[in-house]
Design a protein around this motif. Structure first.
Motif, PDB file in Angstrom:
ATOM      1  N   ALA A 153     -26.026 -17.296  11.134  1.00 13.62           N
ATOM      2  CA  ALA A 153     -25.963 -18.668  11.015  1.00 13.62           C
ATOM      3  C   ALA A 153     -24.490 -19.267  11.644  1.00 13.62           C
ATOM      4  O   ALA A 153     -24.479 -20.241  12.121  1.00 13.62           O
ATOM      5  N   VAL A 154     -23.660 -18.321  11.475  1.00 13.95           N
ATOM      6  CA  VAL A 154     -22.159 -18.518  11.959  1.00 13.95           C
ATOM      7  C   VAL A 154     -22.454 -18.600  13.493  1.00 13.95           C
ATOM      8  O   VAL A 154     -21.887 -19.599  14.264  1.00 13.95           O
ATOM      9  N   GLU A 155     -23.097 -17.813  14.079  1.00 11.97           N
ATOM     10  CA  GLU A 155     -23.576 -17.715  15.661  1.00 11.97           C
ATOM     11  C   GLU A 155     -24.266 -18.898  15.998  1.00 11.97           C
ATOM     12  O   GLU A 155     -23.758 -19.598  17.201  1.00 11.97           O
ATOM     13  N   ALA A 156     -25.383 -19.536  15.466  1.00 13.22           N
ATOM     14  CA  ALA A 156     -25.673 -20.742  15.686  1.00 13.22           C
ATOM     15  C   ALA A 156     -24.816 -22.110  15.397  1.00 13.22           C
ATOM     16  O   ALA A 156     -24.898 -22.808  16.306  1.00 13.22           O
ATOM     17  N   TYR A 157     -23.952 -21.892  14.466  1.00 10.91           N
ATOM     18  CA  TYR A 157     -22.971 -23.038  14.262  1.00 10.91           C
ATOM     19  C   TYR A 157     -22.228 -23.033  15.599  1.00 10.91           C
ATOM     20  O   TYR A 157     -21.803 -24.078  16.128  1.00 10.91           O
ATOM     21  N   ALA A 161     -20.504 -15.588   2.907  1.00 10.87           N
ATOM     22  CA  ALA A 161     -21.774 -15.721   1.970  1.00 10.87           C
ATOM     23  C   ALA A 161     -20.915 -16.088   0.374  1.00 10.87           C
ATOM     24  O   ALA A 161     -21.544 -16.904  -0.074  1.00 10.87           O
ATOM     25  N   GLU A 162     -19.879 -15.464   0.144  1.00 11.40           N
ATOM     26  CA  GLU A 162     -19.322 -15.548  -1.110  1.00 11.40           C
ATOM     27  C   GLU A 162     -18.773 -16.738  -1.310  1.00 11.40           C
ATOM     28  O   GLU A 162     -18.963 -17.469  -2.412  1.00 11.40           O
ATOM     29  N   GLY A 163     -17.881 -17.367  -0.428  1.00  7.66           N
ATOM     30  CA  GLY A 163     -17.316 -18.707  -0.293  1.00  7.66           C
ATOM     31  C   GLY A 163     -18.337 -19.901  -0.438  1.00  7.66           C
ATOM     32  O   GLY A 163     -18.292 -20.576  -1.544  1.00  7.66           O
ATOM     33  N   ALA A 164     -19.394 -19.762   0.276  1.00  3.96           N
ATOM     34  CA  ALA A 164     -20.508 -20.488   0.300  1.00  3.96           C
ATOM     35  C   ALA A 164     -21.046 -20.820  -0.813  1.00  3.96           C
ATOM     36  O   ALA A 164     -21.560 -21.542  -1.485  1.00  3.96           O
ATOM     37  N   SER A 181     -22.074 -25.867  10.568  1.00  2.00           N
ATOM     38  CA  SER A 181     -21.207 -25.050   9.477  1.00  2.00           C
ATOM     39  C   SER A 181     -21.611 -25.072   8.099  1.00  2.00           C
ATOM     40  O   SER A 181     -21.158 -24.296   7.489  1.00  2.00           O
ATOM     41  N   TRP A 182     -22.667 -25.948   7.537  1.00  2.00           N
ATOM     42  CA  TRP A 182     -22.925 -26.009   6.260  1.00  2.00           C
ATOM     43  C   TRP A 182     -24.139 -25.111   5.911  1.00  2.00           C
ATOM     44  O   TRP A 182     -24.751 -25.080   4.881  1.00  2.00           O
ATOM     45  N   ALA A 183     -24.655 -24.296   7.190  1.00  3.31           N
ATOM     46  CA  ALA A 183     -25.888 -23.348   6.955  1.00  3.31           C
ATOM     47  C   ALA A 183     -26.000 -22.597   5.682  1.00  3.31           C
ATOM     48  O   ALA A 183     -26.821 -22.302   5.059  1.00  3.31           O
ATOM     49  N   GLN A 184     -24.632 -21.856   5.771  1.00  5.92           N
ATOM     50  CA  GLN A 184     -24.429 -20.965   4.580  1.00  5.92           C
ATOM     51  C   GLN A 184     -24.488 -21.468   3.166  1.00  5.92           C
ATOM     52  O   GLN A 184     -25.018 -21.081   2.223  1.00  5.92           O
ATOM     53  N   VAL A 185     -23.821 -22.545   3.087  1.00  6.11           N
ATOM     54  CA  VAL A 185     -23.880 -23.400   1.925  1.00  6.11           C
ATOM     55  C   VAL A 185     -25.407 -23.901   1.581  1.00  6.11           C
ATOM     56  O   VAL A 185     -25.952 -23.742   0.414  1.00  6.11           O
ATOM     57  N   ALA A 186     -25.928 -24.466   2.428  1.00  8.30           N
ATOM     58  CA  ALA A 186     -27.499 -24.597   2.317  1.00  8.30           C
ATOM     59  C   ALA A 186     -28.348 -23.433   1.649  1.00  8.30           C
ATOM     60  O   ALA A 186     -29.150 -23.718   0.827  1.00  8.30           O
ATOM     61  N   ARG A 187     -28.090 -22.314   2.203  1.00  8.73           N
ATOM     62  CA  ARG A 187     -28.783 -21.353   1.708  1.00  8.73           C
ATOM     63  C   ARG A 187     -28.235 -21.004   0.131  1.00  8.73           C
ATOM     64  O   ARG A 187     -29.197 -20.785  -0.455  1.00  8.73           O
ATOM     65  N   GLY A 188     -27.274 -21.269  -0.273  1.00 10.26           N
ATOM     66  CA  GLY A 188     -26.779 -21.152  -1.695  1.00 10.26           C
ATOM     67  C   GLY A 188     -27.473 -22.108  -2.602  1.00 10.26           C
ATOM     68  O   GLY A 188     -27.922 -22.099  -3.736  1.00 10.26           O
TER      69      GLY A 188
END
Length: 284
Positions: A174-178, A266-269, A36-43
């Motif tokens: 990323a969400v799909e993988a999660y 994307a924006e929240g992360a 669930s942290w993948a999008q945050v990791a991108r940021g």
């Protein structure tokens, strides 16, 4: 990103570009997993090393032995630091994971540089005699209901989550993988979450004294980031200025997010990532 077993837990690691970069340990929500942290990791853009375990009773750590509970997960975060030979780290957590991060930081302030709580960590104690199962079902909705469901194939599971009001505008690879990381079986499929773990952890968020008070006993810098909307994308969010009146740590509204999109959108992360970098003293 690489996934590796460290002790009892499957741990997802997004390594920093620099070997001496700060370490951040992230705890996920009650029926979620570390991806669930993948999008945050991108940021975070490899400016820190992000370490996100599947907590006991979920996904790749589903077979990790009990007991469960917020304190057990908190101890697991500190044990990860030991196994990674890391003296200090920033802790972050989303939803239930925010309570885990707060308890870990409250117990071990000497190991923590800062805490970033994401739409969780601040509790509203339930009256005595509250039916915990009813509360969990009412609050978590489809996320809780799916634990007793089966799905004929992976596509059916993806469609289940795509229909969730809070996920509709935040779907990505990323969400799909999660969400797929949660599946077990070879057809039919079901959620990996161990019901006993979810019920134990959820009950402690509602009634356990240490869990309820941890955010008020922090001795390290901390911030709460809270979503504008709720778990079902409804206008009433978990937190608002009235509910947070008297909170001792700063509380920052993340506009145009709900309980899930604050980490998977994307924006929240990106906002969460910025606050993590601040906590880690990394220039933005």
């Amino acid at each position: 990103m690489n996934s590796t077993r460290i002790g009892d837990l499957l741990v997802h690691v997004w390594p920093a570009e620099a070997a001496d970069a700060p370490v951040v340990v992230a705890a996920h929500g009650i029926t979620a997993n570390g991806l669930s942290w993948a999008q945050v990791a991108r940021g975070l853009d490899r400016r820190v090393t992000l370490v996100a375990p599947d907590l006991r009773g979920r996904a790749g750590s589903r077979d990790a032995p009990g007991p469960y509970g917020i304190g057990r997960h908190a101890d697991d975060l500190i044990a990860l630091l030991d196994r990674l030979d890391t003296d200090r780290a920033v802790l972050t957590g989303h939803s239930m994971g925010a309570f885990v991060a707060a308890v870990a930081a409250s117990r071990h302030p000497e190991r923590v540089d800062g805490v970033v709580l994401v739409d969780g960590g601040v509790a509203f104690p339930a009256p005595a005699g509250t039916d915990l199962d009813a509360v969990l079902a009412a609050v978590l909705g489809p996320a809780m209901a799916r634990l007793s469901m089966t799905f004929p194939d992976r596509e059916a599971y993806r469609q289940f989550w795509q229909a969730h009001p809070a996920f509709a505008g935040a779907w990505s690879p990323a969400v799909e993988a999660y969400v797929e990381h949660d599946l077990i079986g070879d057809g039919p499929f079901r959620s990996s979450c161990v019901a006993e773990a979810v019920r134990t952890d959820g009950g402690e968020v509602i009634v356990d004294d240490e869990t309820l008070t941890a955010v008020h006993t922090l001795r390290v810098p901390a911030v709460l980031l809270y979503a504008e909307r709720g778990l079902m994308n409804e206008p009433q969010a978990l937190y608002d200025p009235q509910r947070l009146a008297g909170l001792e740590i700063p509380a920052v509204l993340v506009p145009d997010t709900n309980h899930y999109s604050i980490v998977i959108g994307a924006e929240g992360a990106a906002t969460v990532a910025d606050h993590i970098l601040r906590a880690a003293a990394v220039p933005l």
